[in-house]
Enzyme design. Structure first.
Site, PDB file in Angstrom:
ATOM      1  N   ASN A  11      36.153 -16.813  45.153  1.00 39.18           N
ATOM      2  CA  ASN A  11      37.055 -17.354  43.967  1.00 39.18           C
ATOM      3  C   ASN A  11      36.991 -18.909  43.553  1.00 39.18           C
ATOM      4  O   ASN A  11      37.541 -19.224  42.417  1.00 39.18           O
ATOM      5  CB  ASN A  11      38.496 -16.947  43.897  1.00 39.18           C
ATOM      6  CG  ASN A  11      39.100 -17.596  45.178  1.00 39.18           C
ATOM      7  OD1 ASN A  11      38.870 -17.681  46.179  1.00 39.18           O
ATOM      8  ND2 ASN A  11      40.371 -18.220  44.795  1.00 39.18           N
ATOM      9  N   TYR A  12      36.441 -19.749  44.414  1.00 35.46           N
ATOM     10  CA  TYR A  12      36.582 -20.967  44.196  1.00 35.46           C
ATOM     11  C   TYR A  12      35.703 -21.267  43.125  1.00 35.46           C
ATOM     12  O   TYR A  12      34.455 -21.212  42.971  1.00 35.46           O
ATOM     13  CB  TYR A  12      35.865 -21.696  45.535  1.00 35.46           C
ATOM     14  CG  TYR A  12      36.752 -21.707  46.788  1.00 35.46           C
ATOM     15  CD1 TYR A  12      38.350 -21.123  46.824  1.00 35.46           C
ATOM     16  CD2 TYR A  12      36.284 -22.292  48.088  1.00 35.46           C
ATOM     17  CE1 TYR A  12      38.930 -21.267  47.857  1.00 35.46           C
ATOM     18  CE2 TYR A  12      37.070 -22.220  49.263  1.00 35.46           C
ATOM     19  CZ  TYR A  12      38.561 -21.635  48.938  1.00 35.46           C
ATOM     20  OH  TYR A  12      39.272 -21.623  50.147  1.00 35.46           O
ATOM     21  N   SER A  13      36.465 -22.026  42.173  1.00 33.00           N
ATOM     22  CA  SER A  13      35.786 -22.430  40.881  1.00 33.00           C
ATOM     23  C   SER A  13      35.145 -21.127  40.550  1.00 33.00           C
ATOM     24  O   SER A  13      34.211 -21.241  39.393  1.00 33.00           O
ATOM     25  CB  SER A  13      34.700 -23.435  40.820  1.00 33.00           C
ATOM     26  OG  SER A  13      35.362 -24.414  41.263  1.00 33.00           O
ATOM     27  N   GLU A  14      35.883 -20.002  40.484  1.00 35.00           N
ATOM     28  CA  GLU A  14      35.246 -18.736  39.916  1.00 35.00           C
ATOM     29  C   GLU A  14      33.900 -18.297  40.331  1.00 35.00           C
ATOM     30  O   GLU A  14      33.062 -17.822  39.406  1.00 35.00           O
ATOM     31  CB  GLU A  14      35.441 -18.733  38.529  1.00 35.00           C
ATOM     32  CG  GLU A  14      36.899 -18.975  37.741  1.00 35.00           C
ATOM     33  CD  GLU A  14      36.818 -19.123  36.492  1.00 35.00           C
ATOM     34  OE1 GLU A  14      36.071 -18.655  35.654  1.00 35.00           O
ATOM     35  OE2 GLU A  14      38.224 -19.112  36.224  1.00 35.00           O
TER      36      GLU A  14
END
Length: 337
Positions: free
Chosen positions: A54-57
């Site tokens: 999920n980091y920066s989608e």
């Protein structure tokens, strides 16, 4: 570089782990600059990279995948699953469907056939542990994942904005279930730990030492509080959403208390002749339960600076002085009320 075994496994990791949360639109959107930072970390001997789906989608995983082209075998690559990756009810959590779909998406973004350490980002109370653990075991048997880990948020998280905590008894339950069914067990725990946040020393660290889990601590700089940036009479953490997240509302009496403690810690580090950030990371690595500390630079310059923590030795006298400021097992953070 002094490489360490991750828990009871034969996997060797560097004491500093490169956290990739700041690579992408959440931090530095310049892919080329982020790739250079990753390459520099590898050149410095850091062989451990941690990211999340999920980091920066997903952009962080894409950047890491780009950087590891031609260098994949040098790296212990870790990522996570749990966080929402879409609006659908099953595009989050730790159900069999969610895990199976998200691991395939992570493998594609990371441009790899296998993830070295696959971690649950948070527990999922809506899914039975048996479903989660058996699915993760399948991934190991299929050769898509090599080792399993778990992560938890910080105690005192205001309103639980970063997800539910993994309690120490839940961690023990997962190990019991894995042993009972012959499933691959968790090899590591990734909790928050810093000079200002020592609650994990009471139960989680002893559990990890007892059952042979490596500990990969995140935010040893406490969201910027221990960089030396936020001090009385200078930059106010109340102006930083990230710094505020760690204590909740600025009316919290612990907000001012934290500033007082930071001043004491700055003085302690200065007496040793090192920056507070270096002292803080070196102190976190000194605990016998801790395998590696995650540092999450946004720029190459920040990485070059943080590596200096490996040159700092925290003596017994230093540790005793820290204990006098923040006693063992205490966290200067609990939300008011």
């Amino acid at each position: 570089m002094d490489y360490r075994n991750l828990g009871r496994t034969g996997l060797k990791v560097s004491p500093l782990c490169l956290g990739a949360m700041m690579f992408g639109k959440w931090g530095n959107p310049d892919h080329d600059a982020a790739v250079r930072t990753i390459h520099r970390a590898l050149d410095l001997g850091i062989n451990f990279i941690d990211t999340s789906n999920n980091y920066s989608e997903g952009e962080s995983e894409v950047i890491v995948g780009k950087a590891l082209r031609g260098r994949r075998e040098e790296v212990v690559l870790a990522t996570k699953v749990w966080a929402p990756m879409g609006s659908g009810a099953n595009q989050r959590g730790l159900s069999r469907k969610a895990i199976q779909e998200q691991v395939e998406a992570s493998l594609r973004r990371l441009r790899t056939d296998v993830i070295d350490l696959y971690q649950i980002h948070r527990p999922d109370p809506s899914t039975p542990w048996e479903e989660t653990l058996s699915t993760l075991d399948d991934l190991v048997r299929q050769g898509k994942v090599r080792y399993l880990g778990c992560s938890t948020n910080h105690y005192g998280d205001p309103g639980g904005i970063w997800g539910p905590k993994l309690e120490d008894w839940e961690l023990v339950e997962t190990l019991w279930l894995s042993d009972k069914h012959g499933w691959e067990r968790f090899s590591s725990l990734q909790p928050p730990y810093s000079l200002l946040r020592r609650t994990l020393e009471l139960e989680h660290f002893p559990v990890c030492r007892k059952f042979g889990l490596g500990v990969i601590v995140w935010s040893p700089l406490e969201g910027g509080w221990l960089t030396g940036k936020y001090r009385k009479g200078s930059a106010n953490p109340a102006d930083s959403p990230r710094a505020r997240d760690w204590v909740g509302d600025v009316s919290n009496p612990h907000f001012e208390r934290r500033l007082d403690v930071v001043e004491d810690l700055v003085a302690l580090a200065a007496a040793k002749g090192v920056p507070l950030a270096h002292f803080a990371v070196a102190w976190a690595l000194r605990h016998p339960a801790v395998t590696s500390a995650i540092v999450g630079p946004r720029t190459l310059e920040q990485l070059e600076d943080l590596v200096g923590a490996l040159e700092v030795t925290i003596t017994d006298e230093d540790a005793a002085r820290v204990d006098a400021i923040v006693p063992p097992g205490v966290s200067v953070l609990e939300p008011a009320g």
